[in-house]
Design an enzyme around this catalytic site. Sequence first.
Site, mmCIF file in Angstrom:
data_model
loop_
_atom_site.group_PDB
_atom_site.id
_atom_site.type_symbol
_atom_site.label_atom_id
_atom_site.label_comp_id
_atom_site.label_asym_id
_atom_site.label_seq_id
_atom_site.Cartn_x
_atom_site.Cartn_y
_atom_site.Cartn_z
ATOM 1 N N GLU A 215 0.820 -1.216 0.000
ATOM 2 C CA GLU A 215 0.000 0.000 0.000
ATOM 3 C C GLU A 215 0.853 1.264 0.000
ATOM 4 O OE1 GLU A 215 -2.956 -0.228 -0.759
ATOM 5 O OE2 GLU A 215 -3.410 -2.312 -0.277
ATOM 6 N N HIS A 218 1.617 2.122 -3.510
ATOM 7 C CA HIS A 218 0.581 2.941 -4.157
ATOM 8 C C HIS A 218 0.717 4.400 -3.739
ATOM 9 C CE1 HIS A 218 -1.454 -0.344 -6.011
ATOM 10 N NE2 HIS A 218 -1.938 -0.874 -4.900
#
Length: 309
Positions: A215, A218
């Site tokens: 994550e 991202h």
Amino acid sequence: MTKNILRYVLALILFSKCGSDNDVIPIDKEPDLENPSNGVYSIPIVVHILHNDEPLGEGGNLSEARILKQIESLNNDYRKRQGTNGFNDHPDGTDAKVEFVLASQTPEGKQSNGIVRINMLDVDNPMESNSTFDYCAYYSYWNPEEYLNIWTVPYLELTDVFLGLGTGPETDLPGKDALAKGEPFQAEGVIINAGHFGESSLSTTYNLGRTLTHEVGHYLGLLHPWGLGDCDFNDYCADTPKVNVPVTSCTPAIGCDGEEIQVQNYMNWSPDDCMNMFTNDQAFRMHYVLENSPRRKTLLSSKGLQEPL
């Protein structure tokens, strides 16, 4: 239970909403580094532990030891440290030269260990119908220009259903529309289910802390290797073999051009125990974001990296 599941399903739909972006922004050289020591970017983080009045170290109220172990694992992955799970000898694997430091001071200039604990039962949160990021940020949110906000949420009943979410940066890089928007659209940072934060004994293939590694990728501008599911326009990294479907297994497989895909790439949905690499192009993309993106480049000079006066 039903309301919690509905909220996270809505968040997953929001996160998966994609557009199209076929304009390629060339990155022909390593960006100049502004703040790094020995060529390494340092990013201050704050971990907001949201819990339901559990005792320290139980349920969603994660222990400090587990938090520190997760940050150590995150740094091992981004620095490709030999002798750790983050090391690889793949010819395209690289040290991403990014390190994460628990913030030394609060936005108000007070001493901090970079960990905030909030009993959710003490707060009446009106953001129930808003995005999951806004919902978490209502409990606790530090200036996103100076801190990477990470929230852990105490939904252990959603283990392997909801792992995590991350907002992408504001950028001119291709593929940006495949990333969840942050400010000013919604609060930005990374949300991790407490059950998948750090190493755990849970019976799951996602129990080594790689959800946070993924994550944060991202957050720094990386896409899934399959991008929007198009062999021609996927993650815009030439050294990740083209693939047009999600990668969810450690089993070797062949991609769009007959080349073996990188099941070990952190930006896949592979099980944690086979993830161990970022590529050179992925590192370039993250560096470009850190040098050029609002609320990313400002992290490099954050007071969170310094002891309070």
